[in-house]
Design a protein around this motif. Sequence first.
Motif, short mmCIF file in Angstrom:
data_model
loop_
_atom_site.label_atom_id
_atom_site.label_comp_id
_atom_site.label_asym_id
_atom_site.label_seq_id
_atom_site.Cartn_x
_atom_site.Cartn_y
_atom_site.Cartn_z
N SER A 1 0.84 -1.20 0.00
CA SER A 1 0.00 0.00 0.00
C SER A 1 0.87 1.25 0.00
O SER A 1 2.08 1.17 0.19
CB SER A 1 -0.90 -0.01 1.24
N THR A 2 0.23 2.40 -0.22
CA THR A 2 0.93 3.68 -0.04
C THR A 2 0.85 4.05 1.43
O THR A 2 0.14 3.40 2.19
CB THR A 2 0.25 4.77 -0.89
N ARG A 3 1.54 5.10 1.83
CA ARG A 3 1.56 5.48 3.24
C ARG A 3 0.19 5.97 3.69
O ARG A 3 -0.28 5.68 4.77
CB ARG A 3 2.62 6.55 3.46
N GLY B 1 -2.80 9.69 -7.60
CA GLY B 1 -2.32 8.63 -6.70
C GLY B 1 -1.78 7.43 -7.46
O GLY B 1 -1.74 7.43 -8.70
N ASP B 2 -1.33 6.42 -6.70
CA ASP B 2 -0.75 5.21 -7.32
C ASP B 2 -1.83 4.31 -7.89
O ASP B 2 -1.62 3.58 -8.85
CB ASP B 2 0.01 4.39 -6.25
N LEU C 1 -14.69 5.63 -2.78
CA LEU C 1 -13.48 5.41 -3.59
C LEU C 1 -12.27 5.53 -2.67
O LEU C 1 -12.24 6.39 -1.80
CB LEU C 1 -13.35 6.49 -4.67
N LEU C 2 -11.28 4.68 -2.89
CA LEU C 2 -10.04 4.78 -2.13
C LEU C 2 -8.94 5.19 -3.10
O LEU C 2 -8.69 4.50 -4.08
CB LEU C 2 -9.69 3.44 -1.48
N VAL C 3 -8.32 6.32 -2.80
CA VAL C 3 -7.22 6.79 -3.65
C VAL C 3 -5.92 6.57 -2.87
O VAL C 3 -5.75 7.14 -1.78
CB VAL C 3 -7.38 8.29 -4.00
N GLN D 1 -2.55 16.06 -0.72
CA GLN D 1 -2.21 16.47 -2.09
C GLN D 1 -3.18 15.83 -3.09
O GLN D 1 -3.65 16.49 -4.02
CB GLN D 1 -0.78 16.01 -2.37
N ALA D 2 -3.50 14.58 -2.84
CA ALA D 2 -4.44 13.88 -3.72
C ALA D 2 -5.81 14.55 -3.66
O ALA D 2 -6.49 14.71 -4.69
CB ALA D 2 -4.54 12.41 -3.31
#
Lengths: 308, 281
Positions: free
Chosen positions: A228-230, A253-254, A263-265, A272-273
């Motif tokens: 995952s991302t942080r 995002g990734d 929605l999960l970004v 920032q996203a």
Amino acid sequence: MQQLHIEANQLTKRYGSFTAVDGIDFEIAPGESFGFLGPNGAGKSTTMRMIAATSLRSSGSLDVLGLDANDNGPAIRAQLGIVPQADNLDEELRVWDNLFVYGRYFGLPRKVVRQRADALLDFAQLQQKRQARVDALSGGMKRRLTIARALMNEPKIMLLDEPTTGLDPQARHVLWDRLFRLKDSGTTLVLTTHYMDEAEQLCDRLVVVDEGKIVAEGSPKELIRTYSTREVLEVRFGTAKNEEAAGRLAGIGDRIEVLPDRLLVYDDNGEQALTAVGERGLHPVTSLVRRASLEDVFLRLTGRSLIE
Amino acid sequence: MTELLEPQRDREQAVAEYRRVRRWGWWYVAEHRIRSMRNYVGSLFIIGIGSPIMYLLGLGAGLGVLVNQNQGDNAVDGVGYLEFIAPALLLAGVMVTAAQESTFGVFGGFKWTPIFLGMRDTALTPAQIVTGFALGTMARYVPAACFYMIAMYAFGIIHGWGGLLMIPIAMLLGTAISTAVMAWVSTQRNDRGQLSFVERFVMTPLTLFSGTYFPLETLHEGLHWVGWISPLWHTAELGRLATYGSEQTLWLTVVHILYPVALAVAGWFLSVRHFTKRLTS
């Protein structure tokens, strides 16, 4: 090198044509706190029963404290503390008596049993309930009593099958505190859970299990870092509009996961996203930036949510 | 507390404790059952004392008088009606108690208050659980049998030391019934009313057709088999031999002992097998 407490190779359990546990490998060192994380029906409890030697494996190997689990059930259980998913206290007995009879099952002299029962009532914060009937206890108290009971034989390994399922948040925190103390005392903890916060709090290392297989292994931090991302940005546009909005967010995002309600970004910088979402002229009904959790790891690995 | 939770224990001590469980596990299970009975010791006491007094007085002062008058000099075994039925009454009580405890106790131990699942998670074996449970059941019917025996002495129904043998005979019957009932109940996963059948359609007919209230020979020949398969009849015959020295051939006495023993052994083996199957997967 210290002997491993539990060692499983290609461990498999079949019930007829159904494979509940499908060739899993894992090792648990003394003093480690190890978790099986997965949804209901993933094979976690079956694995726990095989470790407790109350379920015999179909194939593979499983050594607990250096003994083959299929051949040494009573000798292994003499050194285990087992907390099953459903409490099986004797409701006809009082709180203290439950500890007493259980302690006797491990061959402890009466005097030792009495001393330990008293000490463990303190540990479980149940001293005031020592003469209470078990059926009069709350769910959290019963769980603590079950844990205290499992400690009567001073086990080398504690097996905890979904220790806090069904408890309210306050009762969960009290129980976690008790388990932390056990962990600090050096007892090996093996637990199953479908709560990611529980796994993150209690486990040094864990395996993510799905449909009888291990899909990932590592410490909670490692797993989150790898899969995952942080941070994660959660945005809601309304049930019917989430899918459409996802198309317009492409490139932010990734990765983006579309869930039925949100929605999960995935982005290392959630704020920032969120700004980027606004710049594209989209205005979510609600938004939330949070740290990534094992829930996100599970979603990434299996495409499904942990609690369904 | 830290000391208490220290996982690295002295190995020798751990081995000694495990050996103790291997040897005494069955006793720990019985101890647990006896501790549970403390909750209702008062009612057990009242039933234990009240039941023999009621039966012996009722049957002795009522039916007994009538039977004795009609029998005249042709009394069965040459003794009064009360002397004839008292040992069988004691044993019928033992049989019903052992059956009840083993039916609802065993079913409940798997389902309602799953103590067997708790025991499974310890160093105990299924064989120890079965043995301990049967022994714990004894703690219910042996005191009741003792009250009965004392009442029989007090009413002057039995004299001499022979009456004391009623207790080992009661234990023999109780064990045969406990293990046989356990063997069946441990295969039952759901209660659809079949559990109460044991009392109504097995224990009651066994009491009625096992030569409890009349000699087996009085029954139609076609029903004698009920007595022969009933441990109650065999042990009641032993009780009559012990209390007033009824006439009996040696081989029949041997059969009366061996049959309940065989039933107890077979019931134990089957119970262990069913418990093992139920407690491991």
